[in-house]
Motif scaffolding. Structure first.
Motif, PDB file in Angstrom:
ATOM      1  N   ALA A 283       0.805  -1.220   0.000  1.00 19.39           N
ATOM      2  CA  ALA A 283       0.000   0.000   0.000  1.00 19.39           C
ATOM      3  C   ALA A 283       0.842   1.275   0.000  1.00 19.39           C
ATOM      4  CB  ALA A 283      -0.926  -0.001   1.208  1.00 19.39           C
ATOM      5  N   LEU A 284       2.135   1.155   0.112  1.00 22.77           N
ATOM      6  CA  LEU A 284       3.002   2.330   0.246  1.00 22.77           C
ATOM      7  C   LEU A 284       2.886   3.277  -0.947  1.00 22.77           C
ATOM      8  CD1 LEU A 284       4.934   3.424   2.325  1.00 22.77           C
ATOM      9  CD2 LEU A 284       6.808   2.361   1.081  1.00 22.77           C
ATOM     10  N   ALA A 285       2.771   2.741  -2.143  1.00 21.70           N
ATOM     11  CA  ALA A 285       2.680   3.585  -3.339  1.00 21.70           C
ATOM     12  C   ALA A 285       1.399   4.431  -3.327  1.00 21.70           C
ATOM     13  CB  ALA A 285       2.724   2.716  -4.593  1.00 21.70           C
ATOM     14  N   GLU A 286       0.352   3.945  -2.683  1.00 21.28           N
ATOM     15  CA  GLU A 286      -0.881   4.722  -2.597  1.00 21.28           C
ATOM     16  C   GLU A 286      -0.873   5.664  -1.400  1.00 21.28           C
ATOM     17  OE1 GLU A 286      -4.235   2.107  -2.604  1.00 21.28           O
ATOM     18  OE2 GLU A 286      -3.396   0.901  -4.219  1.00 21.28           O
ATOM     19  N   PHE A 287      -0.141   5.329  -0.358  1.00 20.39           N
ATOM     20  CA  PHE A 287      -0.140   6.122   0.870  1.00 20.39           C
ATOM     21  C   PHE A 287       0.766   7.343   0.777  1.00 20.39           C
ATOM     22  CE2 PHE A 287       1.604   6.970   5.147  1.00 20.39           C
ATOM     23  CZ  PHE A 287       0.438   7.386   5.746  1.00 20.39           C
ATOM     24  N   VAL A 288       1.909   7.216   0.173  1.00 21.82           N
ATOM     25  CA  VAL A 288       2.891   8.308   0.133  1.00 21.82           C
ATOM     26  C   VAL A 288       2.334   9.564  -0.548  1.00 21.82           C
ATOM     27  CG1 VAL A 288       5.149   8.990  -0.766  1.00 21.82           C
ATOM     28  CG2 VAL A 288       4.877   6.800   0.385  1.00 21.82           C
ATOM     29  N   PRO A 289       1.643   9.480  -1.670  1.00 25.88           N
ATOM     30  CA  PRO A 289       1.081  10.709  -2.256  1.00 25.88           C
ATOM     31  C   PRO A 289       0.082  11.411  -1.331  1.00 25.88           C
ATOM     32  CG  PRO A 289       1.086   8.968  -3.880  1.00 25.88           C
ATOM     33  CD  PRO A 289       1.461   8.338  -2.567  1.00 25.88           C
ATOM     34  N   PHE A 290      -0.597  10.667  -0.486  1.00 24.83           N
ATOM     35  CA  PHE A 290      -1.524  11.252   0.477  1.00 24.83           C
ATOM     36  C   PHE A 290      -0.801  12.207   1.423  1.00 24.83           C
ATOM     37  CE2 PHE A 290      -3.671  10.885   4.666  1.00 24.83           C
ATOM     38  CZ  PHE A 290      -4.873  11.442   4.323  1.00 24.83           C
ATOM     39  N   LEU A 291       0.457  11.935   1.720  1.00 23.04           N
ATOM     40  CA  LEU A 291       1.241  12.773   2.625  1.00 23.04           C
ATOM     41  C   LEU A 291       1.582  14.130   2.018  1.00 23.04           C
ATOM     42  CD1 LEU A 291       3.655  10.076   4.062  1.00 23.04           C
ATOM     43  CD2 LEU A 291       1.582  10.997   5.112  1.00 23.04           C
ATOM     44  N   ALA A 292       1.408  14.288   0.716  1.00 24.88           N
ATOM     45  CA  ALA A 292       1.702  15.564   0.064  1.00 24.88           C
ATOM     46  C   ALA A 292       0.654  16.626   0.393  1.00 24.88           C
ATOM     47  CB  ALA A 292       1.787  15.370  -1.446  1.00 24.88           C
TER      48      ALA A 292
END
Length: 54
Positions: free
Chosen positions: A9-18
């Motif tokens: 799920a990391l690829a989907e979660f990291v953009p959320f942090l932007a």
């Protein structure tokens, strides 16, 4: 198992942090409101026994 879930799920979660913190708080709180409502109708909409008065 948890590590695999996070890595998948990391690829989907990291953009959320932007997003700004305020936007992330709203998104998380909306998810907390909407998510249970998806499952609750299934538990409360079971047919009743006829004549039981429930």
């Amino acid at each position: 198992m948890i590590v695999k879930l996070w890595s998948d799920a990391l690829a989907e979660f990291v953009p959320f942090l932007a997003f700004d913190v305020e936007i992330r708080k709203v998104a998380c709180s909306m998810n907390a409101i909407v998510r249970p409502s998806v499952f609750l109708p299934r538990y409360f909409s079971q047919p009743t026994v006829s004549g039981s008065g429930l």
